[in-house]
Design an enzyme around this catalytic site. Sequence first.
Site, mmCIF file in Angstrom:
data_model
loop_
_atom_site.group_PDB
_atom_site.id
_atom_site.type_symbol
_atom_site.label_atom_id
_atom_site.label_comp_id
_atom_site.label_asym_id
_atom_site.label_seq_id
_atom_site.Cartn_x
_atom_site.Cartn_y
_atom_site.Cartn_z
ATOM 1 N N GLY A 73 -1.936 -9.430 4.180
ATOM 2 C CA GLY A 73 -2.406 -8.051 4.223
ATOM 3 C C GLY A 73 -3.243 -7.703 3.010
ATOM 4 N N LEU A 74 -3.190 -6.442 2.598
ATOM 5 C CA LEU A 74 -3.936 -5.938 1.443
ATOM 6 C C LEU A 74 -5.436 -6.154 1.615
ATOM 7 C CD1 LEU A 74 -1.626 -7.068 -1.512
ATOM 8 C CD2 LEU A 74 -1.728 -4.833 -0.405
ATOM 9 N N CYS A 75 -5.921 -5.932 2.828
ATOM 10 C CA CYS A 75 -7.356 -6.071 3.082
ATOM 11 C C CYS A 75 -7.889 -4.818 3.779
ATOM 12 C CB CYS A 75 -7.661 -7.317 3.893
ATOM 13 S SG CYS A 75 -6.688 -7.527 5.382
ATOM 14 N N GLY A 76 -7.363 -3.673 3.393
ATOM 15 C CA GLY A 76 -7.859 -2.416 3.925
ATOM 16 C C GLY A 76 -7.518 -2.232 5.392
#
Length: 292
Positions: free
Chosen positions: A86-89
């Site tokens: 994750g952590l990709c907007g």
Amino acid sequence: MPSLRDIRRRIRSVKSTAQITRAMQMVAAAKMRKAQQAALAGRPYASAMNRILAELLPTVTDFTHPLMEERPGGRRCVVLVSTDKGLCGALNSTLFREAVKFDPRETVFVAAGRKAAQFLARARRTLLAEFSYKDTPQFAEARAISRFVQEGFLKGEFNRVDVLFMNFVSTLVQRPEVFPLLPLREIRAVSADQRGEEMGGELLRGATEFLFEPAPERVLGALLPHYVNYRIYQVLLEAKASEHSARMVAMKNATENANQLVKDLTLQYNKLRQAGITKELLEIATAQMALS
């Protein structure tokens, strides 16, 4: 109202978070450059391969191939290409909004990426298989996905195959794309510029005549499966470039927001500290006046 100690603790916490997001931004930027170069380098090959097949197929009369067989109705298989982390907007959420538009009664899915498999399980969609691919996609990984969908198509488990992925347009722009993979119909142009990989207009046959060695059926019979394999491989390259670009931008925004929050908290801390000092001075002055 929070105390000075609480504000100091929160400032330290936000600064630590900003350091982490800054480091993740730098790592994503390094990976992004490599992934973008790989995606852009693969587009001219895809464009040339489409152009060659569009030239060759019309020269062979009455040529048929199992991958070109059109069967109306039946189930559809969608290859959903997502990220592993994750952590990709809003990259994955945008992709999954497109995935839920498919009719669940007539659609089965093949997941490429852990996030896609997790989403399909939550959405209670039929998942046939799950594949993973590295930060630098390998052709063998794409061939495994391609072989699975080709075998299912040839066995009649589904009558068409579509691919849903995030197409890399630029560092700031990635858009969800759906393109038909099987059956192989008309070979269309593929753009190989900075605007992203796009299926363009019709490729017209040239005036060149071709001689085949060995027979045309054997040559095209070997080229068409390779065409499907490479289309999947190019999709993985585009998806990985989109992932690292989106993560770099998301971490950059997170770092800027954390730094701004530190400034706001520091201002609040100074105001409370100044108010406390002023209050103490007033108490001292009042006590002195009472004593005198």
